[in-house]
Write an enzyme that holds these catalytic residues in place. Structure first.
Site, PDB file in Angstrom:
ATOM      1  CB  ALA A   1      -0.845  -0.137   1.150  1.00  0.00           C
TER       2      ALA A   1
ATOM      3  CG  HIS B   1       2.626   5.980   2.156  1.00  0.00           C
ATOM      4  ND1 HIS B   1       3.930   6.522   2.592  1.00  0.00           N
ATOM      5  CD2 HIS B   1       1.967   5.224   3.051  1.00  0.00           C
ATOM      6  CE1 HIS B   1       4.155   5.847   3.817  1.00  0.00           C
ATOM      7  NE2 HIS B   1       2.995   5.082   3.915  1.00  0.00           N
TER       8      HIS B   1
ATOM      9  CG  HIS C   1       5.921   2.236   1.647  1.00  0.00           C
ATOM     10  ND1 HIS C   1       4.553   2.864   1.555  1.00  0.00           N
ATOM     11  CD2 HIS C   1       6.158   1.675   2.710  1.00  0.00           C
ATOM     12  CE1 HIS C   1       3.992   2.094   2.700  1.00  0.00           C
ATOM     13  NE2 HIS C   1       4.885   1.238   3.346  1.00  0.00           N
TER      14      HIS C   1
ATOM     15  CD  GLN D   1       4.193  -6.247  11.223  1.00  0.00           C
ATOM     16  OE1 GLN D   1       5.096  -6.867  10.754  1.00  0.00           O
ATOM     17  NE2 GLN D   1       4.043  -4.837  11.422  1.00  0.00           N
TER      18      GLN D   1
ATOM     19  N   GLY E   1      11.540   3.799   8.048  1.00  0.00           N
ATOM     20  CA  GLY E   1      11.135   5.254   8.272  1.00  0.00           C
ATOM     21  C   GLY E   1      10.853   5.504   9.724  1.00  0.00           C
TER      22      GLY E   1
HETATM   23  O1  PAF Z   1       6.821  -1.039   9.113  1.00  0.00           O
HETATM   24  C1  PAF Z   1       6.510  -1.982   8.488  1.00  0.00           C
HETATM   25  O2  PAF Z   1       5.731  -1.800   7.506  1.00  0.00           O
HETATM   26  C2  PAF Z   1       6.571  -3.326   9.180  1.00  0.00           C
HETATM   27  O3  PAF Z   1       6.567  -3.402  10.561  1.00  0.00           O
HETATM   28  C3  PAF Z   1       7.799  -4.092   8.784  1.00  0.00           C
HETATM   29  C4  PAF Z   1       9.155  -3.528   8.845  1.00  0.00           C
HETATM   30  C5  PAF Z   1       7.975  -4.296   7.220  1.00  0.00           C
HETATM   31  C6  PAF Z   1       7.975  -5.561   9.372  1.00  0.00           C
HETATM   32  O4  PAF Z   1       6.569  -6.305   8.841  1.00  0.00           O
END
Ligand code: PAF
Length: 288
Positions: free
Chosen positions: A32, A34, A37, A61, A147
């Site tokens: 997703a 933006h 990223h 997570q 980030g």
């Molecule tokens: O920050 C994220 O998008 C996630 O926590 C990561 C570092 C890709 C781990 O799944």
């Protein structure tokens, strides 16, 4: 750009660059995309020969199954954006590739993972630390990019890399913001237009709190400034989970003005959980 779904194929694809002494960067993501990223991918490309971007919505997570379900996904758009930004290999594993049957190991980071996100999202950082360790082992990059919007996550990753002797440089980049200051986040897509307008109060309030703290004499308690920040958020219709001051590296509580600190906040706006942070520099008192 190659799209690879299996870890062993990704390893094979990286043999050539490694043999040619080409440096490899990893940008771990959950998709997703933006501009936040894309800034990570562009910077990784500026500094390394090959950029691997992992795109994996990591189920371990998410402490809230509804949040996992609602997490935005758009592989076609992500592929296009990642390639434009300079990604060489997009690694898009299935859940069973990362967590095959019988998987039963967890990486649990200690104190720095306990407060804030750790307290409000039980198990979140164990999921992050486990998947990041796996991704670092699969790719074995020279550097990995994160980030600073997820400030605590960057500390958790630095801790695990140091403690497990992983040979990788962790690079962190500033939060990319919308024109009104809202930190870019994949979750912002879920805000209604009215909620989106109110969401900008999170960064605005963090900045106002930082100014209020900067105006305090060294040693003065922070309680009133932090309470005023929380009240401002509630008044704007956000449900505050925390707004607190912490040591920028250990995340231990900071109670008085003058020290270096980070202000961290999480609040729910329009049913969407938002996090943000601002750093407050150490202040040398005049004549001190
Ligand atoms: O920050 C994220 O998008 C996630 O926590 C990561 C570092 C890709 C781990 O799944």
């Amino acid at each position: 750009m190659k799209v690879i779904r299996a870890a062993h194929l990704l390893r094979d694809a990286l043999h050539g660059p490694r043999r040619a002494s080409h440096s490899i960067a990893l940008v771990p993501t959950m998709g997703a995309y933006h501009d936040g990223h894309l800034a990570l991918i562009r910077e990784a490309k500026r500094e390394h020969h090959r950029v691997v971007v992992s795109l994996f919505v990591n189920p371990t997570q998410f402490n809230d199954p509804g949040d996992l379900e609602a997490y935005p996904r758009d592989l076609v758009a992500d592929m296009e954006m990642a390639e434009q930004a300079g990604c060489d290999i997009l690694f898009v594993p299935e859940v069973a590739e990362i967590y095959p049957a019988g998987f039963d190991t967890r990486i649990e980071v200690g104190r720095v993972a306990e407060p804030f996100e750790g307290a409000h999202r039980p198990g979140h950082f164990t999921g992050v630390a486990t998947v990041v360790t796996k991704l670092l082992n699969i790719v074995q990059p020279d550097a990995a990019y994160f980030g600073l919007k997820d400030y605590q996550q960057t500390l958790v990753v630095r801790r695990l890399v140091a403690d497990l002797d992983l040979d990788v440089e962790i690079v962190t980049l500033p939060t990319v913001r919308e024109a009104d200051g809202l930190a870019m986040s994949s979750r912002n897509q879920r805000l209604t237009p009215e909620g989106r307008a109110r969401a900008a109060n999170l960064y605005r309030t963090l900045c106002a709190t930082r100014e209020a703290i900067a105006a305090l004499p060294g040693g003065a308690p922070l309680d009133d400034a932090l309470a005023a920040g929380r009240a401002a958020l509630e008044q704007a219709g956000l449900v505050v989970e925390y707004l607190a001051a912490a040591h920028p590296e250990t995340l231990e509580p900071v109670a008085a003005a003058g020290a270096a600190m980070v202000l961290l906040a999480a609040a729910v706006c329009d049913g969407v959980r938002l996090i943000d942070n601002v750093e407050v520099a150490h202040r040398r008192e005049e004549g001190g």
